[in-house]
Design a protein around this motif. Structure first.
Motif, PDB file in Angstrom:
ATOM      1  N   VAL A   1       1.159   7.029  14.872  1.00 49.77           N
ATOM      2  CA  VAL A   1       1.105   5.623  15.259  1.00 49.77           C
ATOM      3  C   VAL A   1       0.559   4.822  14.084  1.00 49.77           C
ATOM      4  CG1 VAL A   1       0.239   3.948  16.931  1.00 49.77           C
ATOM      5  CG2 VAL A   1       0.679   6.312  17.638  1.00 49.77           C
ATOM      6  N   VAL A   2       1.190   3.712  13.779  1.00 53.09           N
ATOM      7  CA  VAL A   2       0.725   2.813  12.731  1.00 53.09           C
ATOM      8  C   VAL A   2       0.396   1.468  13.381  1.00 53.09           C
ATOM      9  CG1 VAL A   2       1.265   1.635  10.571  1.00 53.09           C
ATOM     10  CG2 VAL A   2       2.059   3.973  10.953  1.00 53.09           C
ATOM     11  N   LEU A   3      -0.853   1.045  13.272  1.00 54.64           N
ATOM     12  CA  LEU A   3      -1.301  -0.245  13.778  1.00 54.64           C
ATOM     13  C   LEU A   3      -1.221  -1.266  12.647  1.00 54.64           C
ATOM     14  CD1 LEU A   3      -4.519   1.017  15.607  1.00 54.64           C
ATOM     15  CD2 LEU A   3      -2.194   0.870  16.516  1.00 54.64           C
ATOM     16  N   VAL A   4      -0.522  -2.360  12.887  1.00 56.15           N
ATOM     17  CA  VAL A   4      -0.358  -3.409  11.878  1.00 56.15           C
ATOM     18  C   VAL A   4      -0.953  -4.693  12.442  1.00 56.15           C
ATOM     19  CG1 VAL A   4       1.248  -4.676  10.408  1.00 56.15           C
ATOM     20  CG2 VAL A   4       1.744  -2.298  11.048  1.00 56.15           C
ATOM     21  N   VAL A   5      -1.967  -5.216  11.778  1.00 58.34           N
ATOM     22  CA  VAL A   5      -2.660  -6.435  12.205  1.00 58.34           C
ATOM     23  C   VAL A   5      -2.228  -7.581  11.313  1.00 58.34           C
ATOM     24  CG1 VAL A   5      -4.906  -7.547  12.515  1.00 58.34           C
ATOM     25  CG2 VAL A   5      -4.616  -5.130  13.076  1.00 58.34           C
ATOM     26  N   ASP A   6      -1.826  -8.689  11.934  1.00 56.19           N
ATOM     27  CA  ASP A   6      -1.452  -9.897  11.203  1.00 56.19           C
ATOM     28  C   ASP A   6      -2.710 -10.757  11.057  1.00 56.19           C
ATOM     29  OD1 ASP A   6      -0.306 -12.073  10.056  1.00 56.19           O
ATOM     30  OD2 ASP A   6       1.034 -12.562  11.714  1.00 56.19           O
ATOM     31  N   SER A   7      -3.361 -10.655   9.905  1.00 48.82           N
ATOM     32  CA  SER A   7      -4.617 -11.375   9.681  1.00 48.82           C
ATOM     33  C   SER A   7      -4.406 -12.765   9.091  1.00 48.82           C
ATOM     34  CB  SER A   7      -5.524 -10.564   8.746  1.00 48.82           C
ATOM     35  OG  SER A   7      -4.937 -10.448   7.453  1.00 48.82           O
TER      36      SER A   7
ATOM     37  N   VAL B   1      -3.351   8.241  13.709  1.00 51.54           N
ATOM     38  CA  VAL B   1      -3.271   6.786  13.725  1.00 51.54           C
ATOM     39  C   VAL B   1      -3.596   6.260  12.336  1.00 51.54           C
ATOM     40  CG1 VAL B   1      -4.096   4.669  14.814  1.00 51.54           C
ATOM     41  CG2 VAL B   1      -3.983   6.786  16.146  1.00 51.54           C
ATOM     42  N   GLY B   2      -2.784   5.297  11.865  1.00 53.15           N
ATOM     43  CA  GLY B   2      -3.029   4.615  10.607  1.00 53.15           C
ATOM     44  C   GLY B   2      -3.150   3.121  10.824  1.00 53.15           C
ATOM     45  N   LEU B   3      -3.527   2.393   9.776  1.00 52.87           N
ATOM     46  CA  LEU B   3      -3.766   0.957   9.872  1.00 52.87           C
ATOM     47  C   LEU B   3      -3.238   0.265   8.637  1.00 52.87           C
ATOM     48  CD1 LEU B   3      -5.159  -1.452  11.377  1.00 52.87           C
ATOM     49  CD2 LEU B   3      -7.206  -0.926  10.031  1.00 52.87           C
ATOM     50  N   ASP B   4      -2.594  -0.886   8.860  1.00 56.84           N
ATOM     51  CA  ASP B   4      -2.110  -1.716   7.761  1.00 56.84           C
ATOM     52  C   ASP B   4      -2.357  -3.176   8.121  1.00 56.84           C
ATOM     53  OD1 ASP B   4      -1.040  -2.519   5.395  1.00 56.84           O
ATOM     54  OD2 ASP B   4       0.915  -1.572   5.675  1.00 56.84           O
ATOM     55  N   ASP B   5      -2.424  -4.014   7.085  1.00 58.68           N
ATOM     56  CA  ASP B   5      -2.693  -5.432   7.256  1.00 58.68           C
ATOM     57  C   ASP B   5      -1.490  -6.208   6.736  1.00 58.68           C
ATOM     58  OD1 ASP B   5      -3.651  -7.970   7.501  1.00 58.68           O
ATOM     59  OD2 ASP B   5      -5.445  -7.673   6.277  1.00 58.68           O
ATOM     60  N   LEU B   6      -0.906  -7.009   7.611  1.00 52.90           N
ATOM     61  CA  LEU B   6       0.271  -7.779   7.225  1.00 52.90           C
ATOM     62  C   LEU B   6      -0.087  -8.975   6.344  1.00 52.90           C
ATOM     63  CD1 LEU B   6       3.336  -7.735   7.754  1.00 52.90           C
ATOM     64  CD2 LEU B   6       2.949  -9.358   9.611  1.00 52.90           C
ATOM     65  N   GLY B   7      -1.334  -9.392   6.351  1.00 51.95           N
ATOM     66  CA  GLY B   7      -1.725 -10.586   5.606  1.00 51.95           C
ATOM     67  C   GLY B   7      -2.344 -10.310   4.268  1.00 51.95           C
TER      68      GLY B   7
ATOM     69  N   PRO C   1      -2.882   0.752   2.468  1.00 56.87           N
ATOM     70  CA  PRO C   1      -3.112   0.931   3.909  1.00 56.87           C
ATOM     71  C   PRO C   1      -3.955   2.169   4.173  1.00 56.87           C
ATOM     72  CG  PRO C   1      -0.884   1.598   3.346  1.00 56.87           C
ATOM     73  CD  PRO C   1      -1.475   1.017   2.095  1.00 56.87           C
ATOM     74  N   LEU C   2      -4.512   2.221   5.360  1.00 57.75           N
ATOM     75  CA  LEU C   2      -5.251   3.400   5.800  1.00 57.75           C
ATOM     76  C   LEU C   2      -4.247   4.408   6.339  1.00 57.75           C
ATOM     77  CD1 LEU C   2      -8.096   4.572   6.246  1.00 57.75           C
ATOM     78  CD2 LEU C   2      -8.036   3.602   8.544  1.00 57.75           C
ATOM     79  N   PRO C   3      -4.080   5.559   5.672  1.00 61.04           N
ATOM     80  CA  PRO C   3      -3.041   6.499   6.101  1.00 61.04           C
ATOM     81  C   PRO C   3      -3.354   7.089   7.459  1.00 61.04           C
ATOM     82  CG  PRO C   3      -4.434   7.488   4.421  1.00 61.04           C
ATOM     83  CD  PRO C   3      -4.847   6.048   4.512  1.00 61.04           C
ATOM     84  N   PRO C   4      -2.325   7.553   8.183  1.00 64.95           N
ATOM     85  CA  PRO C   4      -2.557   8.148   9.504  1.00 64.95           C
ATOM     86  C   PRO C   4      -3.471   9.361   9.420  1.00 64.95           C
ATOM     87  CG  PRO C   4      -0.238   7.635   9.208  1.00 64.95           C
ATOM     88  CD  PRO C   4      -0.882   7.443   7.876  1.00 64.95           C
ATOM     89  N   GLY C   5      -4.376   9.440  10.357  1.00 61.74           N
ATOM     90  CA  GLY C   5      -5.310  10.553  10.443  1.00 61.74           C
ATOM     91  C   GLY C   5      -5.796  10.694  11.865  1.00 61.74           C
ATOM     92  N   GLY C   6      -6.578  11.708  12.114  1.00 59.71           N
ATOM     93  CA  GLY C   6      -7.081  11.968  13.452  1.00 59.71           C
ATOM     94  C   GLY C   6      -8.573  12.211  13.442  1.00 59.71           C
ATOM     95  N   GLY C   7      -9.152  12.236  14.631  1.00 63.48           N
ATOM     96  CA  GLY C   7     -10.559  12.553  14.756  1.00 63.48           C
ATOM     97  C   GLY C   7     -11.440  11.323  14.916  1.00 63.48           C
TER      98      GLY C   7
ATOM     99  N   ILE D   1       6.583   2.433   6.614  1.00 63.41           N
ATOM    100  CA  ILE D   1       6.085   3.124   7.794  1.00 63.41           C
ATOM    101  C   ILE D   1       6.541   4.579   7.736  1.00 63.41           C
ATOM    102  CG2 ILE D   1       6.079   3.180  10.310  1.00 63.41           C
ATOM    103  CD1 ILE D   1       4.680   0.764   9.173  1.00 63.41           C
ATOM    104  N   PRO D   2       5.675   5.550   8.063  1.00 62.96           N
ATOM    105  CA  PRO D   2       6.111   6.958   8.085  1.00 62.96           C
ATOM    106  C   PRO D   2       7.279   7.165   9.043  1.00 62.96           C
ATOM    107  CG  PRO D   2       3.718   6.809   8.211  1.00 62.96           C
ATOM    108  CD  PRO D   2       4.243   5.416   8.330  1.00 62.96           C
ATOM    109  N   SER D   3       8.114   8.109   8.702  1.00 63.97           N
ATOM    110  CA  SER D   3       9.303   8.369   9.502  1.00 63.97           C
ATOM    111  C   SER D   3       8.930   8.799  10.915  1.00 63.97           C
ATOM    112  CB  SER D   3      10.132   9.470   8.829  1.00 63.97           C
ATOM    113  OG  SER D   3      11.244   9.825   9.623  1.00 63.97           O
ATOM    114  N   GLY D   4       9.614   8.198  11.893  1.00 56.71           N
ATOM    115  CA  GLY D   4       9.412   8.567  13.279  1.00 56.71           C
ATOM    116  C   GLY D   4       8.137   8.043  13.902  1.00 56.71           C
ATOM    117  N   ALA D   5       7.469   7.090  13.267  1.00 57.14           N
ATOM    118  CA  ALA D   5       6.194   6.591  13.782  1.00 57.14           C
ATOM    119  C   ALA D   5       6.409   5.462  14.782  1.00 57.14           C
ATOM    120  CB  ALA D   5       5.316   6.105  12.635  1.00 57.14           C
TER     121      ALA D   5
END
Length: 423
Positions: free
Chosen positions: A225-231, A277-283, A288-294, A323-327
């Motif tokens: 999962v990749v979370l993208v925040v529009d800041s 889960v990873g995180l990216d900022d659209l603004g 980006p913060l690559p997907p990871g767990g824990g 975005i990673p494939s299949g995310a």
């Protein structure tokens, strides 16, 4: 800095002196005695006035941070009692009398609905001498900035990407493996484990045991999962503050506060299931913060979200973030312009499952004039057309201010069609 005499002490001394003089002129010792007491007390308190100025500063609190609370310790140094005042913006938090004889440390806790970098409070003190005969000038105000992490809210079932990855996880995939539901019953072949033999099927199909049958299962896998925040937007419920001349009220969460909370809640929900889960900022253009767990990944995401804020003029990207494939992509935005909708359509056409989360707060429009109401009507019409276009592209929409857990649970049960397929 001097400690000027207070008005009450000055009035007491003047009244006492007047009574002493009046008693002497009239030959009334009883009147003179009445004026002697306040006169002597005023002179005595004035001679005992402090010589050091009171100071105040805010230091980091030793208490563990709590989401939604700003904590700091107020350190007051003064030789006497002080009047301590704390305010945040235009709101007065407290006015309190504090007895100080040297240095005193007081805890300060401010509850807030805002997240990100915040000023705890603006604190100043004013010293009061013995008997309130003198007061000091107010000290220079002290303040301290802190980082408020977004607090997650519990969510139920969450949508999954169309294709799962990995050899472990909590979700049942389509490929054969172990841990999932029954896939089929198949004749025993090299590589099958003996504990997979289904003796009931074997006895029914091959009573003489000339052939064994094994149960095959679906493999368990994880979701990416990749979370993208529009800041780029940080707007409050009052449209009159959108111009930037007046800041939103401290008790009103802005769109970026809602986006931080929504992204944190989604991250916690997926990470609790063992997904990545990873995180990216659209603004902002940054790594980006690559997907990871824990658990540590959740802490990284919360800290990165708390630091997310508008940076200068809105940035226009030449291409959508990779975005990673299949995310699964979850985009948190107000959708007040075309930029977020454009990158969402690019991801959807590339085959990703995209969930658009609307984080625009509930607006207050009763106090708006005719011109402002007309402008808001045009903005609302353009925004509704933009969201309708996203729905036509099979991008799923969720409004965070209206029971998001119900909408996400509904999406979790929905089988999404393949991008580009005929309806």
């Amino acid at each position: 800095m001097t400690w000027p005499r207070s008005r009450a002490a000055t009035a007491g001394v003047v009244a006492g002196l007047a009574l002493v003089v009046l008693g002497a002129l009239l030959g009334r010792p009883d009147v003179a005695v009445l004026g002697a007491a306040p006169l002597v007390a005023g002179v005595r308190d004035w001679r005992r006035r402090p010589s050091a100025d009171p100071t105040v500063r805010l230091v980091a609190s030793d208490a563990a941070p709590v989401a939604g609370s700003l904590r700091a310790d107020v350190v007051v140094t003064s030789p006497s009692t002080v009047l301590l005042g704390a305010r945040r913006g235009a709101r007065v938090l407290l006015d309190a009398w504090v007895v100080v004889d040297g240095t005193r440390r007081l805890p300060l806790v401010v509850h807030t609905v805002r997240t990100g970098p915040q000023d705890v409070a603006l604190v100043d003190v004013q010293g009061v001498g013995p008997g309130a005969a003198c007061v000091s000038e107010p000290s220079p105000p002290a303040t301290r900035s802190t980082l408020v992490l977004p607090a997650p809210r519990p969510l139920g079932d969450l949508p999954l990407p169309p294709r799962l990855r990995g050899l472990t996880g909590a979700h049942e995939s389509r490929r054969p493996g172990e841990g999932g539901g029954l896939r089929d019953v198949h004749p025993f072949s090299p590589g099958d484990r003996l504990r997979r033999i289904d003796w009931r099927v074997t006895a029914r199909r091959a009573p003489d045991l000339h052939e064994l049958y094994v149960r095959r299962e679906h493999a368990l896998a994880e979701a990416v999962v990749v979370l993208v925040v529009d800041s780029r937007d940080d707007v409050g419920p009052d449209p009159m503050t959108w111009r930037g001349s007046n800041p939103p009220r401290a008790q009103d969460p802005t769109s970026l506060d809602l986006a931080r909370q929504a992204a944190t809640s989604a991250a916690q929900g997926f990470l609790d299931l063992g997904d990545r889960v990873g995180l990216d900022d659209l603004g902002a253009v940054r790594r980006p913060l690559p997907p990871g767990g824990g658990r540590r990944q959740l802490d990284r995401i919360r800290h990165a979200l708390a630091l997310t804020r508008p940076e200068g003029d809105p940035l226009r990207r030449l291409r959508a973030p990779q975005i990673p494939s299949g995310a699964l992509v979850m985009l948190f935005s107000t959708f007040l312009d075309d930029e977020a909708a454009l990158v969402a359509s690019v991801w959807r056409r590339a085959g990703h499952r995209v969930v658009a989360v609307d984080v625009l707060p509930t607006l207050r429009e009763r106090h708006l004039g005719d011109r402002e109401r007309l402008a808001m009507r045009m903005i609302r019409m353009a925004r509704e057309d933009r969201l309708a276009e996203l729905a036509d592209l099979d991008i799923e929409l969720v409004t965070w201010r209206e029971s998001p857990h119900v909408a996400l649970a509904s999406l979790a049960r929905r089988v999404q069609r393949r991008a580009g397929a005929a309806r």
